[in-house]
Motif scaffolding. Sequence first.
Motif, mmCIF file in Angstrom:
data_model
loop_
_atom_site.group_PDB
_atom_site.id
_atom_site.type_symbol
_atom_site.label_atom_id
_atom_site.label_comp_id
_atom_site.label_asym_id
_atom_site.label_seq_id
_atom_site.Cartn_x
_atom_site.Cartn_y
_atom_site.Cartn_z
ATOM 1 N N GLN A 54 74.062 19.374 39.773
ATOM 2 C CA GLN A 54 74.146 20.368 40.850
ATOM 3 C C GLN A 54 72.802 20.532 41.553
ATOM 4 O O GLN A 54 72.745 20.630 42.792
ATOM 5 N N VAL A 55 71.703 20.549 40.779
ATOM 6 C CA VAL A 55 70.378 20.702 41.396
ATOM 7 C C VAL A 55 70.035 19.474 42.231
ATOM 8 O O VAL A 55 69.494 19.595 43.340
ATOM 9 N N VAL A 56 70.362 18.287 41.721
ATOM 10 C CA VAL A 56 70.114 17.066 42.483
ATOM 11 C C VAL A 56 70.907 17.093 43.791
ATOM 12 O O VAL A 56 70.405 16.704 44.845
ATOM 13 N N TRP A 57 72.138 17.564 43.727
ATOM 14 C CA TRP A 57 72.969 17.702 44.932
ATOM 15 C C TRP A 57 72.277 18.585 45.965
ATOM 16 O O TRP A 57 72.172 18.245 47.146
ATOM 17 N N MET A 58 71.773 19.731 45.526
ATOM 18 C CA MET A 58 71.113 20.668 46.446
ATOM 19 C C MET A 58 69.854 20.042 47.046
ATOM 20 O O MET A 58 69.580 20.191 48.238
ATOM 21 N N HIS A 59 69.058 19.349 46.220
ATOM 22 C CA HIS A 59 67.830 18.722 46.725
ATOM 23 C C HIS A 59 68.143 17.687 47.800
ATOM 24 O O HIS A 59 67.468 17.615 48.832
ATOM 25 N N LEU A 60 69.171 16.862 47.547
ATOM 26 C CA LEU A 60 69.502 15.803 48.497
ATOM 27 C C LEU A 60 70.062 16.366 49.793
ATOM 28 O O LEU A 60 69.835 15.802 50.871
ATOM 29 N N ILE A 61 70.786 17.479 49.721
ATOM 30 C CA ILE A 61 71.326 18.095 50.941
ATOM 31 C C ILE A 61 70.208 18.757 51.741
ATOM 32 O O ILE A 61 70.123 18.627 52.969
ATOM 33 N N ARG A 62 69.332 19.454 51.065
ATOM 34 C CA ARG A 62 68.280 20.201 51.763
ATOM 35 C C ARG A 62 67.125 19.302 52.212
ATOM 36 O O ARG A 62 66.604 19.453 53.315
ATOM 37 N N ARG A 63 66.712 18.379 51.344
ATOM 38 C CA ARG A 63 65.499 17.604 51.615
ATOM 39 C C ARG A 63 65.782 16.176 52.066
ATOM 40 O O ARG A 63 64.959 15.560 52.745
ATOM 41 N N GLY A 64 66.901 15.615 51.655
ATOM 42 C CA GLY A 64 67.197 14.228 51.971
ATOM 43 C C GLY A 64 66.703 13.283 50.893
ATOM 44 O O GLY A 64 65.828 13.614 50.086
ATOM 45 N N MET A 65 67.275 12.085 50.886
ATOM 46 C CA MET A 65 66.891 11.088 49.889
ATOM 47 C C MET A 65 65.711 10.262 50.392
ATOM 48 O O MET A 65 65.605 9.995 51.594
ATOM 49 N N ALA A 66 64.830 9.881 49.493
ATOM 50 C CA ALA A 66 63.673 9.063 49.855
ATOM 51 C C ALA A 66 64.159 7.771 50.511
ATOM 52 O O ALA A 66 64.966 7.033 49.939
ATOM 53 N N SER A 67 63.679 7.504 51.704
ATOM 54 C CA SER A 67 64.160 6.348 52.469
ATOM 55 C C SER A 67 63.800 5.019 51.811
ATOM 56 O O SER A 67 64.449 4.004 52.052
ATOM 57 N N SER A 68 62.748 5.018 50.980
ATOM 58 C CA SER A 68 62.322 3.768 50.323
ATOM 59 C C SER A 68 63.160 3.434 49.091
ATOM 60 O O SER A 68 63.072 2.327 48.566
ATOM 61 N N TYR A 69 63.994 4.382 48.658
ATOM 62 C CA TYR A 69 64.781 4.174 47.440
ATOM 63 C C TYR A 69 66.096 3.486 47.809
ATOM 64 O O TYR A 69 67.178 4.091 47.802
ATOM 65 N N LEU A 70 66.001 2.193 48.118
ATOM 66 C CA LEU A 70 67.160 1.427 48.566
ATOM 67 C C LEU A 70 67.930 0.806 47.416
ATOM 68 O O LEU A 70 69.125 0.539 47.530
ATOM 69 N N THR A 71 67.237 0.527 46.326
ATOM 70 C CA THR A 71 67.899 -0.013 45.136
ATOM 71 C C THR A 71 67.833 1.047 44.051
ATOM 72 O O THR A 71 66.754 1.408 43.596
ATOM 73 N N TRP A 72 68.961 1.552 43.628
ATOM 74 C CA TRP A 72 69.011 2.717 42.742
ATOM 75 C C TRP A 72 68.810 2.304 41.287
ATOM 76 O O TRP A 72 69.695 2.465 40.434
ATOM 77 N N VAL A 73 67.649 1.759 40.982
ATOM 78 C CA VAL A 73 67.374 1.239 39.642
ATOM 79 C C VAL A 73 67.315 2.344 38.596
ATOM 80 O O VAL A 73 67.586 2.110 37.415
ATOM 81 N N HIS A 74 66.951 3.568 39.015
ATOM 82 C CA HIS A 74 66.898 4.686 38.068
ATOM 83 C C HIS A 74 68.282 5.228 37.749
ATOM 84 O O HIS A 74 68.429 6.074 36.870
ATOM 85 N N HIS A 75 69.282 4.741 38.460
ATOM 86 C CA HIS A 75 70.627 5.279 38.303
ATOM 87 C C HIS A 75 71.651 4.190 38.014
ATOM 88 O O HIS A 75 72.848 4.373 38.272
ATOM 89 N N GLY A 76 71.165 3.030 37.505
ATOM 90 C CA GLY A 76 72.087 2.023 37.005
ATOM 91 C C GLY A 76 72.298 0.808 37.867
ATOM 92 O O GLY A 76 73.026 -0.110 37.464
ATOM 93 N N GLU A 77 71.686 0.755 39.065
ATOM 94 C CA GLU A 77 71.890 -0.401 39.926
ATOM 95 C C GLU A 77 70.900 -1.497 39.550
ATOM 96 O O GLU A 77 69.725 -1.238 39.314
ATOM 97 N N HIS A 78 71.360 -2.739 39.510
ATOM 98 C CA HIS A 78 70.504 -3.860 39.173
ATOM 99 C C HIS A 78 69.654 -4.257 40.367
ATOM 100 O O HIS A 78 70.064 -4.121 41.522
ATOM 101 N N VAL A 79 68.451 -4.753 40.072
ATOM 102 C CA VAL A 79 67.580 -5.244 41.127
ATOM 103 C C VAL A 79 68.236 -6.448 41.789
ATOM 104 O O VAL A 79 68.697 -7.363 41.109
#
Length: 399
Positions: A54-79
């Motif tokens: 829920q907190v991550v949801w609020m941060h992304l809605i209010r602040r936006g996602m880092a534009s450089s984070y194109l490959t979601w390696v911290h969340h399970g996506e492979h390089v």
Amino acid sequence: MDKSWMTINNRLTSKEYQQGVKSFLDFATANLGVEDEIRCPCVDCINGTKYSRQVVWMHLIRRGMASSYLTWVHHGEHVPVSRPSVSNDQYGGSGECMTDIDDPPMDELPIMLEEIYVSGLMDDHTDEEPNGLEREDLHKFTRLFEDAQRKVHPTCEKFSVLSFVIKMLHVKVYNKWSNKSFDMVMQVFKDILPECDPTVPWTLYDAKKFLRDLGLGYETIHSCKNDCVLFWKESANLEKWPTCDTCRYKLNDDGGKKIPHKVLRYFPLTPRLKRLYMSKKRAADMRWHNEKCVDDDILRHPADGQAWKDFDKQHPTFSDDSRNGLRSKIGYMGARRHLLENHTWRTSKLFNGQTEHRSKPLDLSGGQILEQIDSATYKPYGKHPQNRKRQRNEHQNLN
């Protein structure tokens, strides 16, 4: 996966953006499992802090996602490392000189680099935002990814830029080329193939610098001319060693850069162990002694030996971790002296090319050993000009 929603500005009112955030959180939950907290990729946290969904949801809605984070390696996506379009097989020449080299398959380079890259990002013990040095390391690995997939020459289907450099250095070491001969051969390649990729290093210096980003370099430590000391730690700033009074640097009447008499190249062990554990396959091999070794009284591995087992009993905390597979090795000089006088191994030259006729040394108490140490005379370490090689029959009273 569509990530175009990440660039939408009107985050509070855009249904497309909010749906994108939901799809991201669903993706992270599906890959990481149902966890209480996940890393927040907003422009302020940049995956440096973990929060509830829920907190991550609020941060992304209010602040936006880092534009450089194109490959979601911290969340399970492979390089996204695709197989190189060039074949990185071993050199297939008929020369006998290369048939004994046990090269790793060159098509494993992208996999190896991916494991190194992801291991640097997915550090479960680090909840802080990467510093400048860590970001630079990621940039270096990104360049290595590209070099592992870029053709060394437009018409070459055997080597990428990275595999070509590794192969040439391997050939140099295997055939004991001098540094000058390596540079000369590389210059011939450059003249014959002017269309080669511009990033190819054509000198030994540039080749070593090119591969230094792999993180397996060495440290240089100045050494005394007579090998009596290393100018290291508390002695790092000394200009000469007081024991032999020898200058650290060669005389340089012209001024300029100081040149040390001798240089020790130290290869740190820790980063090499880390690199072994970055590979899934090698990490499994490194834990074999603990996880797959069978105790059936047959000596196949050092872990089957009594010395290894005794060490594990004395240090149970260390041995409980299967990654602790290193044990100190002790070599006993003159061990055959303890054998019976008529033992066949005493006359065998298979051990060190010599026979052993000396009798068994005396069994001394700790006090007797200290007395021998106090009564002995000691010479300076190393190759001091006043030193001479001690004869075997000197100090007959010593054990």
